[in-house]
Each structure stands twice: as C-alpha cells, then as structure tokens.
Design an enzyme around this catalytic site. Sequence first.
Site, PDB file in Angstrom:
ATOM      1  CG  ASN A 189      12.794  -4.471  -7.735  1.00  0.00           C
ATOM      2  OD1 ASN A 189      13.337  -3.729  -6.940  1.00  0.00           O
ATOM      3  ND2 ASN A 189      13.459  -4.961  -8.751  1.00  0.00           N
ATOM      4  CB  THR A 190       9.374  -0.256  -8.072  1.00  0.00           C
ATOM      5  OG1 THR A 190       9.734  -0.959  -9.260  1.00  0.00           O
ATOM      6  CG2 THR A 190       9.679   1.212  -8.265  1.00  0.00           C
ATOM      7  CB  ALA A 217       4.324  -6.533 -11.703  1.00  0.00           C
ATOM      8  N   GLY A 218       3.317  -4.246  -9.757  1.00  0.00           N
ATOM      9  CA  GLY A 218       2.258  -3.256  -9.575  1.00  0.00           C
ATOM     10  C   GLY A 218       1.951  -2.914  -8.134  1.00  0.00           C
ATOM     11  N   GLY A 274       6.116  -1.480 -11.914  1.00  0.00           N
ATOM     12  CA  GLY A 274       6.615  -0.174 -11.478  1.00  0.00           C
ATOM     13  C   GLY A 274       5.542   0.887 -11.291  1.00  0.00           C
ATOM     14  CE  LYS A 277       9.169 -11.584 -12.849  1.00  0.00           C
ATOM     15  NZ  LYS A 277       9.217 -10.266 -12.202  1.00  0.00           N
TER      16      LYS A 277
END
Lengths: 272, 359
Positions: free
Chosen positions: A220-221, A198-199, A171, A110
């Site tokens: 992830n977050t 993301a986001g 994040g 990635k």
Amino acid sequence: MDAMNMNAGTPGADPLEFYGTQVSSRLLLGTAQYPSPAILADAIRASGSQIVTVSLRRESGVSKAGQSFWSLIKDLGVKVLPNTAGCKTVKEAVTTAQMARELFGTPWVKLEVIGEDDTLQPDVFGLVEAARILCRDGFEVFPYTTEDLVVAEKLVSAGCEVLMPWGAPIGSGRGLNNPYGLRSMRAHFPRIPLVVDAGIGLPSHAAAAMELGYDAVLLNTAVAKAGDPARMARAFARAIEAGREAFVADPMEARDMAAPSTPVMGRAVLAD
Amino acid sequence: MTSPNSYDTESTQAGKANVANEMRVAVVGGGVAGLTCAHAFAQRGARVTLIERRAATGQGCSWFAGGMLAPWCERESAEPLIAELGFESLDYWRRTVPDVPQEGSLVLAPPRDLPDLKRFSRRTEGYEWIDGARIAALEPDLEGRFDQGLFFPTEAHLEPRKALAALTTKLTGEFGVRMAYESDVVDDESSLTADADIVVDCRGLAARDRLADLRGVKGEMLVLFTREIALKRPVRMLHPRIPVYVVPRGDGHFMIGATSIENDERGRVTGRSMLELLSAVYQLHPAFGEAEITEIGADVRPAFPDNLPRIRKRGRTIYVNGLYRHGFLAAPALARRAAEVAFEGAYFPEVMDEDRREW
C-alpha cells in the site's frame, strides 16, 4: 498496456487461486493514504491489480457514511478484500469482519490483529483465535502474520487457505527483513498460497519476494506515498511479473567462483 | 436583464446611472467560497444577494478551517494547481482582511520519523532546512525538542472566523451586498434567485443534488487553551499515520487539526480522533497535555474525486465547489475566476471540466 491482463485466460497463463477465485495479477493493492480517490483509481488501473484491500474501521462511522468512497472502488471492477486494520483484540477484529461482510457482501477478510503499536506486529495469539472464529463462521480468511511456522500451522489448521507473512513492519518500506524465514515458510507450505504483506518499499523488494516463490505481494504505502502513485504501481506490477517469471523459469544457483559462459579450452586464437 | 423588479426600483431610486448594466447575482452559501464570490462579483459592480441557510455567514465547514495559507506546504500532497491558486489567495487575504500574519510555517518530525521530513522536502519548494538552534530562535518554546525542521518563510495564516466576519462586514458595508439569512435555496425557481441574472452556487456538499460526483471528507478538530506555550506560526508535525498541525489563534488559543476521513458524517467527533490528535500534539510539546480543551468540532469538506476544486457553468448557474481541505487557500482565486467567467465569458481549463459555452 496492461501486462497482467494479457495473461488472463490465455493458454500457458499462470493463474493464482484464493479460495477458489482465480486471479491473474499477483499484486494486491491497499487503498489507504492516496492523495485523492482519482489518483487511487489511476494507481489501481496501472497496477493491473484485481484485488484491493479496504479498511472500514474508520470510514464506516455510523450508518454507512463512507459509501461514496467505497462505491468509487467498487466501480473499478476489482475484487474487494476488506481488512480489519487497526484492530487490537479478537473481539474487535471479529466484529469488524462481520461488518465488512455485510457492507461488501464478501466472505473474504484480511485479518489483522495488531499486538504492538511501534512495530504494528501481529498479535499471533489473537490472530489464531480470531481466525478460528471467523473460519468457523464461514469467512475466507487472509491472515496477516509473521514468518513463524508454528503460528502458520495453527492458522492453517484453523481453516486459513492463504497465509500472508510480513516482509517488514507495516509502512516501514524496508523490504524482506528475514529472507531465510520466508524461504523456510515457502518450503514448509508448498501448496498454500503465500502472500508477502507489508514492509515492501521498492519494486526490487517485491521481485525478491516473488523470486523466493511467493505467490503474490500485497502493498500500500510504497505506491500511495510515491510521488507518482500510478507510475509506481506500474513499476511494481512489472517487478512482480518479472520475479514470478524468474521463479517459474528456475533460476541458476549462485556459486562462489567465476564460471565462464563460453569454454576457455579450444578457443580459436586469432593472430593480430 | 431589464425586466422590472423590486431591486431595479430600489437602485433607480438610489440614482445609479448604470442600472441597466448591473448584473443581479445571487450567491447561494455563505462559507468561504460564497463570501469570496460575493466579493469578486460585487467588486465588478454586480448587485449581489447572498443567500445563507444559517443565521450567519461562515457557519459551515469554514467554521472549522485551520486558516493556514500555506501553498508550499500543501504542494507536498496536492497538485500544483492548489499551490498556484494558493499564491493568489494568500495575496488576496493580505489585502482584504486585517490580521494575516506572514510568519511562515514550520514543519517538524520526531527523530524516528525523519524519513517523512525528507520526503516532504523532496516534494515541495520554498523552504529552508533549519537546525535546532534556528527552530529555537523562531519558536523559543520548542527549544531543545527538535534537531531538524523545514521553514517556509513566505507562508501566512489567519483566523478563519474573524476573517469571514471581517469580509461579511466589508460586503454589507462597502459593497451593499444584501444578506438573506435562514433561507434555504435549492430550487432555481424560488423567489430569492428567480430574478437573478447569475446564480453562484457555493453550497458545498449540499450541492450534491446537482453535482453528483461530489463526496464528503470528514474532518475533526479541537481548540486548546494554554498560557504555558506560545507559537508565532503554524507548526505541522509529520507522522506516518497521524499528521497534525497547530495554528496559533492568539490569546493562548491553539487550533489543532485535522483528521481526514472518507465519509460524509457531520458533527460526530470520535474518541479515537481526539486521542490521536492530542497524542500527536502532546509530542510537539507536553504543555498541550495540560491545556484546556475549549472546543471540539467536526464537519464534512466537499471534494471531487481528484480533490481539486471546480467551476462549472450550467445555464445561468455557476457552481464553485470541491474546495476540500483548501477552502481559504483556493476560494479567492476561484472567486476571481468565477467572476471572469460570468462577466467576460472567460474559460479556465484548470478548474473547468465541463466546458459549456452555450451562453
């Protein structure tokens, strides 16, 4: 209990392919920021995810000092997608990718080249250049990019067979900042696997990405920082499955006026 | 238990009446776990030898600890067990060593990271939301810098090095614990542990030879010296990537910690870690930017996969390990449990995952 695995290999399954590797789960999970490796493992299992991203910039230290963490991940039987998180230059990203290939024995990477600290926005110029170098070197690159179509074209011509536009800054948990841009990208690249990366903050964001026709979601977050990561991972898995099903089922068009679902004319009039 | 050996002879000479009942205990490892275990066993009348491979106690990863006794703050990211052990340990330290100020802890975030402060508050208890004026009242040097924060009034902190030195003095003086320094005991048959009834293995990551599921989590810290700012209590600054804490050590010294990196690399402090810790603490107060760096350090914390501590009893050996980031917060509570396991055959399911009751 794993809805994703029920699809795997069964007729009518809806597999997804990244560089010739088929997966049935459309949720890719990041492995950073969990309260503990045990909770991370629980979350991965609950998500049904078959691909997890791993950052190695920090953990590697010298002489493969992060081995015990990585072997915990490897033991889960998922495919590892190493990332170049935190890299800010082409050279850094390329070196990190090469280290990752050696450590994890995979050509997958990635690719992140970060241009700006406050937004963690990709440096698309460096990204295209690094993608070109890595693809030529035999890597199978998953580039973290914006929804910019010209950049996406250049990534594809560099050799990328997957594109991963952001939903919102890393994040931030804001969801899809630019649904129009993401929809255009889907229309522009009907056959390239597209992953919103993301986001994403909530399962509804992930479902929305899937309803737009995206092939998968990487996050992830939103899971790692949830109070109960495993439970949140399961919620995301279900939302992503629902969004995908909805897209495949061809949803109705929205309209401005009410449209009764039962005919008004000819309705039986019941005397009371 | 009654076989003759040199220790028995010694204590018989000392005229102790209960010699036959005295349990001979060898504690291996002189960090916070080993010292608190030595204390717990000695308090119950055991004859304790503490075996430490270095020349003094407290030189392993305990040396680099923050010393925050903050069960409520830890509750944000750790299992409830840690808070539970923490309350007991907080009480222990206040009773056992001098100079454990109970000034509470302060949790702050720059305005843009307020969502992190809200999240923190949702995950724990024992705090009050305070405004800028209250922050200034608690910490005058932070006046005008933060509009909101969380104050945990019941928490405390200590200076880990002083605390362990005080505990060591107490053990050798009051309790007659024998210290065997520069002795590296890995082998149960070695002379130092051979005649012990119980071996308490508190070697931290070095016990990986026996506890295969232990891993290392690297932590880096630094100490700053400045007279430009004073703090009464630990302050945590939240940040999505670089959370940092500052613990006042008195006399112008501040311990800044700590990174948490998934590898077992000892001693190597990286530029990036220092850059991140320093820029975060600079955001707390610019005076830290002008402060003198008096120390940097790094070590590896022992952790099990769920980051929770364990007591495991195998034969005559009791392992106390996996204290992770919670050495001072968990050790006394674990030590008390370990002693009860040894003396009363107690069983603590919350920390004992291998229930071997063959003894």
